[in-house]
Write a protein that holds these residues in place. Sequence first.
Motif, mmCIF file in Angstrom:
data_model
loop_
_atom_site.group_PDB
_atom_site.id
_atom_site.type_symbol
_atom_site.label_atom_id
_atom_site.label_comp_id
_atom_site.label_asym_id
_atom_site.label_seq_id
_atom_site.Cartn_x
_atom_site.Cartn_y
_atom_site.Cartn_z
ATOM 1 N N LEU A 208 2.837 5.734 -25.441
ATOM 2 C CA LEU A 208 3.412 6.530 -26.513
ATOM 3 C C LEU A 208 3.433 7.919 -26.411
ATOM 4 O O LEU A 208 4.087 8.605 -27.244
ATOM 5 C CB LEU A 208 2.460 6.124 -27.695
ATOM 6 N N SER A 209 3.106 8.358 -25.219
ATOM 7 C CA SER A 209 3.207 9.878 -24.989
ATOM 8 C C SER A 209 4.498 10.260 -24.581
ATOM 9 O O SER A 209 5.237 11.227 -24.371
ATOM 10 C CB SER A 209 2.418 10.435 -23.627
ATOM 11 N N PHE A 210 5.385 9.000 -24.062
ATOM 12 C CA PHE A 210 6.677 8.984 -23.648
ATOM 13 C C PHE A 210 6.947 10.155 -22.356
ATOM 14 O O PHE A 210 7.983 10.701 -22.610
ATOM 15 C CB PHE A 210 7.784 8.942 -24.798
ATOM 16 N N SER A 211 5.964 10.367 -21.689
ATOM 17 C CA SER A 211 6.199 11.229 -20.553
ATOM 18 C C SER A 211 6.448 10.341 -19.348
ATOM 19 O O SER A 211 5.685 9.739 -19.024
ATOM 20 C CB SER A 211 4.914 11.940 -20.483
ATOM 21 N N ARG A 212 7.796 10.737 -18.756
ATOM 22 C CA ARG A 212 8.219 10.007 -17.646
ATOM 23 C C ARG A 212 7.206 10.356 -16.565
ATOM 24 O O ARG A 212 6.880 9.309 -15.793
ATOM 25 C CB ARG A 212 9.558 10.368 -17.394
ATOM 26 N N ALA A 213 6.732 11.471 -16.138
ATOM 27 C CA ALA A 213 5.650 11.898 -15.200
ATOM 28 C C ALA A 213 4.389 10.943 -15.644
ATOM 29 O O ALA A 213 3.823 10.436 -14.460
ATOM 30 C CB ALA A 213 5.403 13.262 -15.537
ATOM 31 N N ALA A 214 3.989 10.928 -16.814
ATOM 32 C CA ALA A 214 2.764 10.028 -16.966
ATOM 33 C C ALA A 214 3.004 8.701 -16.760
ATOM 34 O O ALA A 214 1.975 7.942 -16.139
ATOM 35 C CB ALA A 214 2.119 10.349 -18.345
ATOM 36 N N TRP A 215 4.172 8.081 -17.117
ATOM 37 C CA TRP A 215 4.376 6.594 -16.843
ATOM 38 C C TRP A 215 4.374 6.517 -15.389
ATOM 39 O O TRP A 215 3.894 5.410 -14.468
ATOM 40 C CB TRP A 215 5.973 6.245 -17.487
ATOM 41 N N GLY A 216 4.970 7.344 -14.856
ATOM 42 C CA GLY A 216 5.244 7.109 -13.141
ATOM 43 C C GLY A 216 3.737 7.340 -12.311
ATOM 44 O O GLY A 216 3.337 6.543 -11.575
ATOM 45 N N LEU A 217 3.097 8.389 -12.885
ATOM 46 C CA LEU A 217 1.824 8.488 -12.317
ATOM 47 C C LEU A 217 0.658 7.212 -12.713
ATOM 48 O O LEU A 217 -0.077 6.693 -11.873
ATOM 49 C CB LEU A 217 1.113 9.835 -13.031
ATOM 50 N N PHE A 218 0.846 6.964 -13.909
ATOM 51 C CA PHE A 218 0.019 5.573 -14.450
ATOM 52 C C PHE A 218 0.553 4.321 -13.266
ATOM 53 O O PHE A 218 -0.626 3.907 -12.719
ATOM 54 C CB PHE A 218 0.161 5.155 -15.654
ATOM 55 N N ALA A 219 1.497 4.185 -13.166
ATOM 56 C CA ALA A 219 2.081 2.864 -12.098
ATOM 57 C C ALA A 219 1.628 3.079 -10.878
ATOM 58 O O ALA A 219 0.993 2.314 -10.374
ATOM 59 C CB ALA A 219 3.300 2.701 -12.501
#
Length: 416
Positions: A208-219
């Motif tokens: 829900l942060s909708f941060s592309r950087a956070a999504w990539g980092l998480f994955a």
Amino acid sequence: MSAVVQIGSRQVNTHLAALRLIGSGLVAFGVFLSGFVPAEPAPYELFMAGQVAIWFLLGLKISRSVAPILILFLLFNTGGLFSMTVMKDITGAPMYFAVSTFLALTSVFYAAIIEDDQRRLSLIFKAWAFAAVLTSILGILGYFHAFPGAQVFTRYDRAMGAFQDPNVFGPYLVAPTLYLMYRLLSAPLTRAWLYAPGIMILTLGVFLSFSRAAWGLFAFCVFALIVVMLLKERTAAFRMKIFTLSIAALVLLIIAIGGALQSKKVDDLFLNRAKLVQSYDGARLGRFERHKIGFLMAMERPLGLGPMVLGKMFGEDEHNMWLKSLTTYGWLGFVCYLTLLWTTVALGFRHLLRERPWQPYLMIAWIVLIGHAGIGNVIDLDHWRHMYLLYGILWGCFALEQRYQMKLRRTQVLPS
């Protein structure tokens, strides 16, 4: 007389143990406060400033194992101070570098405090996980407007918890997620219920942060954690456990995200944010073009441009840590940042799979640091509090390893 001395010594030891316990609790509370940064200076800065000063005044030492990170951070910020000499208007610059220097000292503090007692690693990660879950809940409640005024925990219709920016909020949650995942994968299946709810809350917070950087980092970090654990634990039973839990987690994640996407608001924002290149990235004077222009300008200015100068020129900050180190901290800062990052990564890789009590914490921090180095290509990291915590954890583990090796050598030299 000897009994009196013995009793007195026991009382002193008891008092010392109590003080160390209180001190460790204060360290954990400081880490907990890192999850609540609604403005600057945040409670984290105010609390840590006093704590760092008191610890060092009471005798906390910086060993030779920790000294390199202190030297590199001081040189890094010295480069920033030099950049002020070429600024026409230094308004805001002294405070900027005061924050940078303070955060660097917190990294050194964490390293020294971990070397002093390795048990503090567990407290640090537990406090980080607790803070992350709480701030993630705030972000989730804010996103869905669960109560009046809840929108204070969002920005641009994106969850940000008790932070100022969703792009910091999302990455902050990744290390605690890995910690809970590690506990889940290494514990008996009967205890999965202890960690699964926290993992789901943090995962939804990142989404829900909708941060592309956070999504990539998480994955990246989740995948890397599973790979490293498979390399470390090679038994068939453990591999089957990881495979089973990974499939179960993937199914739950798909269900959770699918449920969230039933909301038109979530679905529209997801489709918009899921684009690899946004309009403000590839447009004229967009992010990528500013990177090119900024690097060309930095090549002609050894002392840099100064903090926030590029942002004032183009209306947006650097959004690239390599460029940020050049423009804000000059060539000296860039070299120090590069040296610190790659030295930390190399040392972490060297110690990654060694069987030590601190190995899980080193593994998690190392993976997350590498992930942050990757997202540093599209975002500035120099004032992210948890970045300095990661460096402190890793260098504290390096210092513990150095002490362990010295003790081992002395044991081998001594006659049996």
